[in-house]
Design an enzyme around this catalytic site. Structure first.
Site, PDB file in Angstrom:
ATOM      1  N   PRO A 199      31.563 126.429  43.740  1.00  0.00           N
ATOM      2  CA  PRO A 199      32.371 126.029  44.892  1.00  0.00           C
ATOM      3  C   PRO A 199      31.528 125.163  45.823  1.00  0.00           C
ATOM      4  O   PRO A 199      30.380 125.506  46.127  1.00  0.00           O
ATOM      5  CB  PRO A 199      32.774 127.351  45.542  1.00  0.00           C
ATOM      6  N   HIS A 200      32.084 124.031  46.222  1.00  0.00           N
ATOM      7  CA  HIS A 200      31.331 123.083  47.033  1.00  0.00           C
ATOM      8  C   HIS A 200      32.273 122.310  47.937  1.00  0.00           C
ATOM      9  O   HIS A 200      33.445 122.147  47.613  1.00  0.00           O
ATOM     10  CB  HIS A 200      30.546 122.121  46.145  1.00  0.00           C
ATOM     11  N   ALA A 201      31.728 121.865  49.056  1.00  0.00           N
ATOM     12  CA  ALA A 201      32.535 121.083  49.992  1.00  0.00           C
ATOM     13  C   ALA A 201      31.651 120.491  51.077  1.00  0.00           C
ATOM     14  O   ALA A 201      30.648 121.093  51.455  1.00  0.00           O
ATOM     15  CB  ALA A 201      33.596 121.970  50.643  1.00  0.00           C
TER      16      ALA A 201
END
Length: 150
Positions: free
Chosen positions: A65-67
């Site tokens: 998960p990345h942002a």
């Protein structure tokens, strides 16, 4: 930019128990908030926004998960090994038990993409995921993750 420049040993968490992807993302946002000073709600919204584009479950029991996150001053990463895998809607439909969280300032996309690529390379195949699953301590998992960087 190396993984060791964005993840610290204290951001490696083993045997976390969560029941769902939603509760995992909530935990990750809370952990990152406590370590970065950015609101957990802002981080959680950024992660949900990215997941709505498509799952960050890359296969083989691994999710990244990345942002980009407004207000974040430097890239931040955490590694979580779950006690029991959870459904993450991964590309191979397998549940996830290794989670590498990566957050970046909105303007830091170059380094962010390099780190994302490094994590994907390290977790491709069975060798590294199996070694991470077998780590007996956060320090051991951290060492595995950052080994062979130079």
């Amino acid at each position: 930019m190396n993984l060791s420049s964005v993840i610290r040993p204290e951001d490696v968490i083993l045997d976390l128990s969560v029941a769902t992807k939603a509760s995992l993302l909530q935990f990750l946002a809370g952990h990152a908030a406590g370590r970065t000073g950015v609101s957990g709600q802002v981080i959680h919204s950024a992660l949900l926004g990215r997941e709505n584009l498509g799952s960050t479950g890359i296969g083989n029991g691994v999710a990244v998960p990345h942002a980009p996150v407004e207000g974040l001053m430097a890239p931040f990463a955490a590694l979580v090994i779950l006690k029991k895998p959870v459904d993450f809607e991964a590309v191979d439909d397998l549940p996830v038990d290794i989670v590498f969280l990566l957050l970046s300032p909105p303007e830091g996309t170059g380094d962010y993409l390099k780190i994302l690529a490094a994590v994907a390379r390290k977790t491709r195949g069975d060798r590294m995921p199996d070694m991470l699953r077998g780590a007996r301590s956060p320090a051991a998992a951290y060492s595995l993750l950052v080994q062979e960087e130079e």
